[in-house]
Design a protein around this motif. Structure first.
Motif, PDB file in Angstrom:
ATOM      1  N   PHE A 118       0.819  -1.370  -0.054  1.00 51.62           N
ATOM      2  CA  PHE A 118       0.157  -0.150   0.139  1.00 51.62           C
ATOM      3  C   PHE A 118       0.807   1.323  -0.045  1.00 51.62           C
ATOM      4  O   PHE A 118       0.341   2.291   0.035  1.00 51.62           O
ATOM      5  CB  PHE A 118      -0.966  -0.025   1.193  1.00 51.62           C
ATOM      6  N   MET A 119       2.168   0.958   0.029  1.00 46.63           N
ATOM      7  CA  MET A 119       3.129   2.290   0.275  1.00 46.63           C
ATOM      8  C   MET A 119       2.862   3.161  -0.931  1.00 46.63           C
ATOM      9  O   MET A 119       2.866   4.313  -0.849  1.00 46.63           O
ATOM     10  CB  MET A 119       4.505   1.847   0.376  1.00 46.63           C
ATOM     11  N   PRO A 120       2.941   2.747  -2.247  1.00 48.81           N
ATOM     12  CA  PRO A 120       2.750   3.567  -3.245  1.00 48.81           C
ATOM     13  C   PRO A 120       1.309   4.442  -3.371  1.00 48.81           C
ATOM     14  O   PRO A 120       1.381   5.751  -3.620  1.00 48.81           O
ATOM     15  CB  PRO A 120       2.462   2.732  -4.569  1.00 48.81           C
ATOM     16  N   LEU A 121       0.354   3.910  -2.780  1.00 42.38           N
ATOM     17  CA  LEU A 121      -0.959   4.725  -2.650  1.00 42.38           C
ATOM     18  C   LEU A 121      -0.847   5.697  -1.497  1.00 42.38           C
ATOM     19  O   LEU A 121      -1.423   6.851  -1.677  1.00 42.38           O
ATOM     20  CB  LEU A 121      -1.961   3.616  -2.501  1.00 42.38           C
ATOM     21  N   ILE A 122      -0.197   5.310  -0.327  1.00 38.64           N
ATOM     22  CA  ILE A 122      -0.026   6.289   0.638  1.00 38.64           C
ATOM     23  C   ILE A 122       0.841   7.330   0.198  1.00 38.64           C
ATOM     24  O   ILE A 122       0.604   8.524   0.671  1.00 38.64           O
ATOM     25  CB  ILE A 122       0.508   5.345   2.006  1.00 38.64           C
ATOM     26  N   LEU A 123       1.998   7.354  -0.417  1.00 42.63           N
ATOM     27  CA  LEU A 123       2.975   8.206  -0.946  1.00 42.63           C
ATOM     28  C   LEU A 123       2.130   9.247  -1.648  1.00 42.63           C
ATOM     29  O   LEU A 123       2.497  10.502  -1.654  1.00 42.63           O
ATOM     30  CB  LEU A 123       4.125   7.546  -1.492  1.00 42.63           C
ATOM     31  N   ALA A 124       1.085   8.662  -2.503  1.00 41.06           N
ATOM     32  CA  ALA A 124       0.272   9.429  -3.271  1.00 41.06           C
ATOM     33  C   ALA A 124      -0.891  10.161  -2.569  1.00 41.06           C
ATOM     34  O   ALA A 124      -1.308  10.995  -3.156  1.00 41.06           O
ATOM     35  CB  ALA A 124      -0.142   8.756  -4.442  1.00 41.06           C
TER      36      ALA A 124
END
Ligand SMILES: NC(=O)c1ccc[n+]([C@@H]2O[C@H](COP(=O)([O-])OP(=O)(O)OC[C@H]3O[C@@H](n4cnc5c(N)ncnc54)[C@H](OP(=O)(O)O)[C@@H]3O)[C@@H](O)[C@H]2O)c1
Length: 273
Positions: free
Chosen positions: A132-138
């Motif tokens: 889920f990191m890419p989504l959280i970073l965005a």
């Protein structure tokens, strides 16, 4: 339109998070569960099929299923996520009231349960965070919360001899460190990772029938240690009370105030009860 993903949303605290957060129709809420059919039905029956809720299927020990849940979340939110709440956990009756020395009498069972706790409560969440990191970073809020427990606090264990729930507490203590390590890596990118204990909450898991004499002794010792630790403690709070408090804490915490990687209670302090 803030977006939230919550694991273990089928029942207990996870369901209470799903209900509380989706009360605000401007929130997009994704519940990740093992039994999608049953939870979809619960949303339909109890929440009138709220359109701001989507239920996705994933056992957190199943990497491929978690990956698919992250991909589906991305499709729903348009590639970002504001809040991730890692709530799902194995909470087993196996070690609820026994000490580690007692459990050692059956080493095979101890090994199997240790592996189950670590695979679910630690490794499952490591994969969840990474996927889920890419989504959280965005996302805008960039807040990731692990639902922890005061039972993982060294001072509490040492000062009040809370020997019960050893494997569960170890898995949660390990998860506190996982959350701190993710914080250490990602705080420079503005992501707040925290571990929050929800208090002692009545989620229907406190059935004390069929306890062995040792387990009954463990239960009594636990109650006694809680009373010594927090003389004001009157018993479990409701899931609704707990999630409102936890969401209030998540709201107030920030990287600027130095909360990255912190381990706090639903009171926003180190007071666990
Ligand atoms: N209740 C308390 O007093 C208390 C105190 C301190 C900390 N906590 C923490 O709060 C969180 C929620 O606790 P709770 O009392 O609501 O527990 P619970 O009633 O036992 O619910 C556990 C949830 O986790 C899900 N889950 C378990 N294993 C899973 C897996 N492998 N993959 C995906 N989902 C899985 C369950 O799904 P299924 O419905 O599919 O089984 C369920 O939704 C946990 O992290 C717990 O450690 C609770």
């Amino acid at each position: 339109m803030p977006s939230y993903a919550i694991t273990g949303a089928s029942r207990g605290l996870g369901w209470a998070f799903l209900e509380e957060i989706s009360n605000d129709s401007s929130n997009t809420v994704i519940g990740i569960v093992r039994d999608k059919t049953a939870t979809d039905k619960r949303v339909k029956d109890e929440l009138n099929g709220r359109p701001n809720i989507t239920i996705l299927q994933a056992d957190i020990t199943d990497y491929a299923a978690l990956k698919k849940a992250a991909e589906d979340t991305s499709k729903i939110t348009g590639g970002h996520l504001d809040y991730l709440i890692a709530n799902a956990a194995l909470v087993s009756k196996y070690d609820g009231y026994d000490g580690i020395g007692t459990l050692g009498s059956d080493p095979d069972q101890l090994t199997a349960q240790f592996n189950a706790y670590m695979t679910t409560n630690v490794l499952g969440n490591i994969h969840l965070y990474n996927l889920f990191m890419p989504l959280i970073l965005a996302g805008d809020a960039k807040k990731v919360t692990a639902i922890s427990t005061g039972m993982a606090d060294l001072d509490l264990v040492n000062e009040f001899a809370t020997y019960m729930g050893p494997l569960y507490a170890m898995s949660k203590a390990a998860m506190n460190m996982v959350t701190a390590k993710f914080s250490a890596q990602y705080k420079k990118e503005g992501v707040l990772f925290v571990s929050i204990s929800p208090g002692f909450v009545d989620t229907g898991n406190n059935d004390v029938s069929n306890l062995s004499p040792e387990q009954m002794e463990g239960l009594q010792a636990m109650v006694a240690s809680f009373q010594k630790y927090a003389p004001h403690f009157k018993g479990a709070i409701t899931p609704q009370e707990s999630v409102k408090a936890v969401l209030g804490v998540i709201d107030k915490l920030s990287l600027d105030q130095g909360h990255g990687g912190a381990f706090l209670s639903h009171l926003g302090t180190k007071q666990w009860l």
